[in-house]
Design an enzyme around this catalytic site. Sequence first.
Site, PDB file in Angstrom:
ATOM      1  CB  ALA C  21      -0.845   0.073   1.261  1.00  0.00           C
ATOM      2  CB  THR C 125       2.499  -6.124  16.910  1.00  0.00           C
ATOM      3  OG1 THR C 125       2.299  -7.472  17.763  1.00  0.00           O
ATOM      4  CG2 THR C 125       1.650  -5.021  17.442  1.00  0.00           C
ATOM      5  CG  ASP C 129       1.813  -4.881  22.514  1.00  0.00           C
ATOM      6  OD1 ASP C 129       1.767  -4.812  21.306  1.00  0.00           O
ATOM      7  OD2 ASP C 129       2.558  -5.526  23.188  1.00  0.00           O
ATOM      8  NE  ARG C 171       8.237 -12.256  25.190  1.00  0.00           N
ATOM      9  CZ  ARG C 171       8.639 -13.202  24.017  1.00  0.00           C
ATOM     10  NH1 ARG C 171       9.022 -14.390  24.052  1.00  0.00           N
ATOM     11  NH2 ARG C 171       8.694 -12.600  22.674  1.00  0.00           N
ATOM     12  NE  ARG C 211     -23.484 -23.319  35.703  1.00  0.00           N
ATOM     13  CZ  ARG C 211     -24.361 -22.077  35.813  1.00  0.00           C
ATOM     14  NH1 ARG C 211     -25.381 -22.561  34.975  1.00  0.00           N
ATOM     15  NH2 ARG C 211     -24.305 -21.484  36.717  1.00  0.00           N
ATOM     16  NE  ARG C 214     -21.947 -30.746  23.989  1.00  0.00           N
ATOM     17  CZ  ARG C 214     -22.130 -30.791  22.529  1.00  0.00           C
ATOM     18  NH1 ARG C 214     -22.404 -31.973  22.118  1.00  0.00           N
ATOM     19  NH2 ARG C 214     -22.601 -29.698  21.999  1.00  0.00           N
TER      20      ARG C 214
END
Lengths: 319, 319, 319, 319
Positions: C21, C125, C129, C171, C211, C214
Amino acid sequence: MKVGIITSGGDAPGMNAAIRAVVRYAIPRGIETIGIERGWGGLLDNSIIPLTRKSVEGIIHLGGTILKTTRCQEFFTPRGYYKAMKVIKENKINALIVIGGDGSMWGSVQLNEVSGIPIIGIPATIDNDVAFTDETIGFDTAVNTCIEAIDKIRTTARSLERIFLIETMGRERGFLALQVGITAGVGVILVPEIKYNIEEVCERLRDFKQRGKRTSLIVAAEGIGDTSTIAENIEKITGFEIRISKLGYIQRGGAPTGRSRLLANLFGTYAVDLLLKGVYNEMVGIKDGKIISTDLKKVINTRKKLDMKLFTMAKELAV
Amino acid sequence: MKVGIITSGGDAPGMNAAIRAVVRYAIPRGIETIGIERGWGGLLDNSIIPLTRKSVEGIIHLGGTILKTTRCQEFFTPRGYYKAMKVIKENKINALIVIGGDGSMWGSVQLNEVSGIPIIGIPATIDNDVAFTDETIGFDTAVNTCIEAIDKIRTTARSLERIFLIETMGRERGFLALQVGITAGVGVILVPEIKYNIEEVCERLRDFKQRGKRTSLIVAAEGIGDTSTIAENIEKITGFEIRISKLGYIQRGGAPTGRSRLLANLFGTYAVDLLLKGVYNEMVGIKDGKIISTDLKKVINTRKKLDMKLFTMAKELAV
Amino acid sequence: MKVGIITSGGDAPGMNAAIRAVVRYAIPRGIETIGIERGWGGLLDNSIIPLTRKSVEGIIHLGGTILKTTRCQEFFTPRGYYKAMKVIKENKINALIVIGGDGSMWGSVQLNEVSGIPIIGIPATIDNDVAFTDETIGFDTAVNTCIEAIDKIRTTARSLERIFLIETMGRERGFLALQVGITAGVGVILVPEIKYNIEEVCERLRDFKQRGKRTSLIVAAEGIGDTSTIAENIEKITGFEIRISKLGYIQRGGAPTGRSRLLANLFGTYAVDLLLKGVYNEMVGIKDGKIISTDLKKVINTRKKLDMKLFTMAKELAV
Amino acid sequence: MKVGIITSGGDAPGMNAAIRAVVRYAIPRGIETIGIERGWGGLLDNSIIPLTRKSVEGIIHLGGTILKTTRCQEFFTPRGYYKAMKVIKENKINALIVIGGDGSMWGSVQLNEVSGIPIIGIPATIDNDVAFTDETIGFDTAVNTCIEAIDKIRTTARSLERIFLIETMGRERGFLALQVGITAGVGVILVPEIKYNIEEVCERLRDFKQRGKRTSLIVAAEGIGDTSTIAENIEKITGFEIRISKLGYIQRGGAPTGRSRLLANLFGTYAVDLLLKGVYNEMVGIKDGKIISTDLKKVINTRKKLDMKLFTMAKELAV
């Protein structure tokens, strides 16, 4: 005739397709089919469900097993066999079809010896470590899952210019690692059956580097030992950085491939044909493109051999 | 020895893996490898590139063919063969390895008859319609692409409660449709080789409905005729609504499966072995799990048979 | 104007789309584009390649980065900055576009302070973060890779009736684990930002069991500590068996999703627009659906917050 | 309060995730949830099932809708509305949550006007053609399914050196085709909203050829007219060969992406919050990253606009 179907040991993609094939082929031939849940465990617990043509609808493409599976210690004890016999008798089960790997075939032989119940085995394990069949249900799927994962790792490996060690399943045998290695174009394949020489491995990696190979990959079966230690040793010797990727449980999962489903169909219908013919205590298999069956004891007492020529080929084509 | 590699006809996933196998196996054995681009067309245009071990790096997992492929009318004329011969002579090419389907094997025989150039064929087509090999490179990949597409359509089919007719490739032969049908769990499979009875098809669909089958699918090879007309006819007779999905060109694409890559490795290396042994004008193949080779003329004069038992099995297991 | 493009830190799917781009949008606007290979390392080595409209063809769908990336210690030293400055000057580079994560933005600020070279950052990334952008290039792809892997593990988890702990990358931050957890329908999500109470986790797992859920899954970011130890502790307290699956490097790989590619297009073109307007030392981002830019120093000094409401929602919807 | 959930119109991946979110968020807040099967059709037939927290287990990742969906003509008649009202009254349903596309929102308004039943709409359609929401549930999944299909076709396109015209769904609107076009890196995007100039299209394709672009693709929404005719016209003018691939029903299928699942969670819980607050007859949506709601009448009377800047960007970045 009333036949109980068990899936036992680790699950493998295509087990459901095999259950479906057995049920849908057996019922029109006058056999009643029931499912025993959670492997040998369910046999001890009397955990039994009816299996009709309808109850196996829409499962051919699902991974895992609708009958569930566990590893059950208690089964392999005198008390376990006794319980199993009782459940078999009470439910008036005339024969068992056991879908699983090497361990399940071993358990089948034990159960048969103690109880006399006729058993037909269907080999299904991603490890492909069952003798007298060229391929087990689930193996082809696991190979493709692994090479798709490697295709993903490849872009990172190329971008980072690092060596990647990919750990596949296979605690004792290297069929999966070998097949993955050759089809992913990997030059270093480590399997439990063959002692590797670390100096030779390092030499190969150095050679890759020198020839400017863009991605250097190592495929190793988990059974070769602690891959972190191996990677560290290679790092020490060569100075190259190595990243480890353990493919883990994704190898067991996913929709079965066409081939795993086809085997499931061929094995499942053949197992029923054997029962109808009164052939018992054999395992279905595929040998040189033909569906065959082999005595279960012979199966568990034979160690399947790796095709060593594929190693040489993988090594030669990778550089 | 100088060997030219051609990929011809429709592309098939695994062609690149075959090119890689030929090149990397041939060079250490003293053979020089060159690539002829765009199939027979490139042979006429003298469109030739060197192929080194390096130039086939990182292609084992790529669909299509790095050598490209076209369908070339001019080749199949006296002028075409003459041009081809000239290019072969000028480039001092000693033998050709032709990777493609039935048409490519036919072209190979023609070229060999006119020019005398030794040729080894490697069967690669998603159609699997080449005799003297149980499987062609690319077939397993196409099967899996189709069943993955059907798994997607399944959720819509189930949500809409409509019948879906899925059209696969296969203008003349139904190998792909059959394999897809049985492994996708489809009860109605239409192929060009077998005349279908529309009343029977409708009866089957009515039966599915009555049994409460959640998804009724039809798999049809494109060669059976215009699927829109067929669907309309079924709609008229049964009153059921049918949606059509033509899988189209996605069937040719995608990364080759493990099995298509393995075949490519086995076929590619075997082709080189044949050349080294002085065996010419044969096509490599796999028969009952063994790699074999067969005279090219015999290949093109034999019509491969569909496994009719698979039809019966697919039909029986689908309800 | 001559602009250098760098991809730095860990690779992320969509980096190639961003490079494409930038190049294709910049060139028609009179900007010359060059690529600096292997991140900061290539800047020190003068490892520079021209980037034309042609050289970025056919890369929009490829994972990784054609410019490669390394982590480079030397760069972050006075000697490193000096070398970098020299290379920038010698190559007459007027500005840099740095594509990477938090660490790359930090490096950009350092380099700018020392050398004065104008820099525009593009956040890419899988960790998501980076502050001042709701999403980074590659994050959406990694989320989908993880949930596809979990969908595979799900069938095994259901067949074995075991709890699975799935470890994602991350991490220091839990954006990926949180997004994966909520979209995979997982009730227990462990992230480094939030101290977890092991008793509470065990209580939740017991509740799931009661409950009759599964499949009980735990998603944990690698930064929460050694997952083997955590699993063992849970096993001790609850008596349940837990299997661990570390998704590993597949999370970085694969073809970018539509969303990661779209972000790459929007960010890449906006970065060029900023340069043309003379805006420097900012990072492009998306905030509430709009493309914005923020001062790079502000970016690196701000800690992005997790959306705590998603935790509550994931927990509530999972049972 | 008793709330009925309906999925209506074409199915979209993520509908199940939305059903799950509504049910699991509503029940602990004192709302009873029931499912109405087969869209409006089931409302007329009194086809109603209870929906508990357990009945929506294990569906977050499944395409299609467990409630099924049909297009129902009868509903849109006085007799239909009357029947629906009766069923609503008899079942003591206090409100409906309608999950579907533009047509379903339109039906909701009609039903509300006639019956007075409070309705909350949740936009779910692969077409993304619903106003007052930037994105609908299922859109992101369909975009990714299409670009994965195009990535497969790409290898064939490159091998054959042919132009491929890929037809996406979208009878009236081009949101899907546009998003697919820009993220697949396609230079020619044809949508129903914009009259295309065939000469201009041909000029663009000639330009691609001249620049040596390896794959020339056209993406066209089905609503632009008969793609075979368009392809033929382009072939006549340019002399280039064009292959057509209609992606068809696979676009509706598959497991929902993370983003489609997240939207489903956010929309589903917000819909319940609206009911609890006594807000009725609104449609949930996402606008600039925030969850909002809009009067249903306003929604159906507003035509959502295509982002024209994306066209320009797609065109510019493709060469």
